[in-house]
Design a protein around this motif. Sequence first.
Motif, PDB file in Angstrom:
ATOM      1  N   ILE A  56      -2.036  -6.350   1.326  1.00  0.00           N
ATOM      2  CA  ILE A  56      -2.572  -6.326   2.695  1.00  0.00           C
ATOM      3  C   ILE A  56      -4.099  -6.341   2.741  1.00  0.00           C
TER       4      ILE A  56
ATOM      5  N   GLY B 222      -0.215  -0.987  13.675  1.00  0.00           N
ATOM      6  CA  GLY B 222      -1.355  -1.351  12.847  1.00  0.00           C
ATOM      7  C   GLY B 222      -2.201  -0.170  12.413  1.00  0.00           C
TER       8      GLY B 222
ATOM      9  N   GLN C 287      -1.408   0.740   6.310  1.00  0.00           N
ATOM     10  CA  GLN C 287      -0.945  -0.236   5.329  1.00  0.00           C
ATOM     11  C   GLN C 287       0.502   0.009   4.895  1.00  0.00           C
TER      12      GLN C 287
ATOM     13  N   ILE D  78       3.047  -0.731   7.812  1.00  0.00           N
ATOM     14  CA  ILE D  78       3.209  -2.166   8.039  1.00  0.00           C
ATOM     15  C   ILE D  78       4.067  -2.781   6.935  1.00  0.00           C
TER      16      ILE D  78
ATOM     17  N   GLY E 210      -1.212 -10.598  14.266  1.00  0.00           N
ATOM     18  CA  GLY E 210      -0.718 -10.371  12.915  1.00  0.00           C
ATOM     19  C   GLY E 210      -0.878 -11.562  11.997  1.00  0.00           C
TER      20      GLY E 210
ATOM     21  N   HIS F 215       3.480  -5.928   0.041  1.00  0.00           N
ATOM     22  CA  HIS F 215       2.556  -5.662   1.149  1.00  0.00           C
ATOM     23  C   HIS F 215       1.609  -4.509   0.811  1.00  0.00           C
TER      24      HIS F 215
ATOM     25  N   GLY G 208       7.805  -7.363  11.779  1.00  0.00           N
ATOM     26  CA  GLY G 208       6.639  -7.207  10.919  1.00  0.00           C
ATOM     27  C   GLY G 208       5.319  -7.335  11.649  1.00  0.00           C
ATOM     28  N   THR G 209       5.157  -8.404  12.408  1.00  0.00           N
ATOM     29  CA  THR G 209       3.870  -8.615  13.080  1.00  0.00           C
ATOM     30  C   THR G 209       3.686  -7.662  14.257  1.00  0.00           C
TER      31      THR G 209
ATOM     32  N   SER H 126       4.477  -4.611  14.179  1.00  0.00           N
ATOM     33  CA  SER H 126       3.955  -3.378  13.579  1.00  0.00           C
ATOM     34  C   SER H 126       2.448  -3.460  13.390  1.00  0.00           C
ATOM     35  N   VAL H 127       1.937  -4.670  13.195  1.00  0.00           N
ATOM     36  CA  VAL H 127       0.493  -4.871  13.049  1.00  0.00           C
ATOM     37  C   VAL H 127      -0.188  -4.816  14.416  1.00  0.00           C
TER      38      VAL H 127
ATOM     39  N   LEU I 284       0.269   3.061  12.106  1.00  0.00           N
ATOM     40  CA  LEU I 284       1.144   2.812  10.966  1.00  0.00           C
ATOM     41  C   LEU I 284       0.379   2.729   9.646  1.00  0.00           C
TER      42      LEU I 284
ATOM     43  N   ALA J 227       7.572  -1.929   7.550  1.00  0.00           N
ATOM     44  CA  ALA J 227       8.113  -2.653   8.701  1.00  0.00           C
ATOM     45  C   ALA J 227       8.584  -4.046   8.279  1.00  0.00           C
TER      46      ALA J 227
END
Length: 225
Positions: free
Chosen positions: A172, A26, A35, A38, A114, A168, A18-19, A21-22, A33, A41
Amino acid sequence: MKTYLAEVLGTFLLVFIGTASVVTGGFGGALPLGQEGIGLAFGIGLIAAAYAIGPISGAHLNPAVTLGVFLAGRLPAKDVIPYWIAQIIGAILASLALWIIVSGQTGGHTGGFGANGWDETKWGMSSAFLWELIGTFTFVTVILGVTAEKHSTAFAGLVIGLTLAGIHFAMIPVTGTSVNPARSIGPALFTGGAALSQLWLFIVAPLIGGAIAGVVAKARIFEKD
């Protein structure tokens, strides 16, 4: 011990995927990616962890989920703190691994890791708190619902992962979406600054949301007689 190690591994997978991907994707990465990416992910990370270690520990991967499961009467009190410790360790290890990876970036890494937080020029603390509380209540309610004895399904992991992705999508822009104290603790330790000063909210609000979901599940308000 296998149960707790499974929680370490599962939380690692969720937080790392997850993080990452940010941090590497991101909103400004090579893809980027954005919102939706992410959110997916995090959802996919949860699905992967749920099917990988779910049969061992139940794949809580989240102190708020563990609290909700306990209050719903589905987990012994003696397991709550060890589950929390395992989840936090998994999240910290995930952030450490990501820190090591991005430290090798040409020119150095200038972004964050993230971490969760809210922009005080756009959102008040009460908005962020309520958002995280409601989001966590929704998330844990779904988990307790699809894993209930009368409503168990082989697709539980998929439903839970998609629910996390949907949350998310909605949250987000406000808080970066936590609904998971462990997920917030790991990145905050490596980001510092505002991420650390705001961390308390991403511990307290999700725990309250998870607790309410557990109490509601215990009361069987939404269960068919």
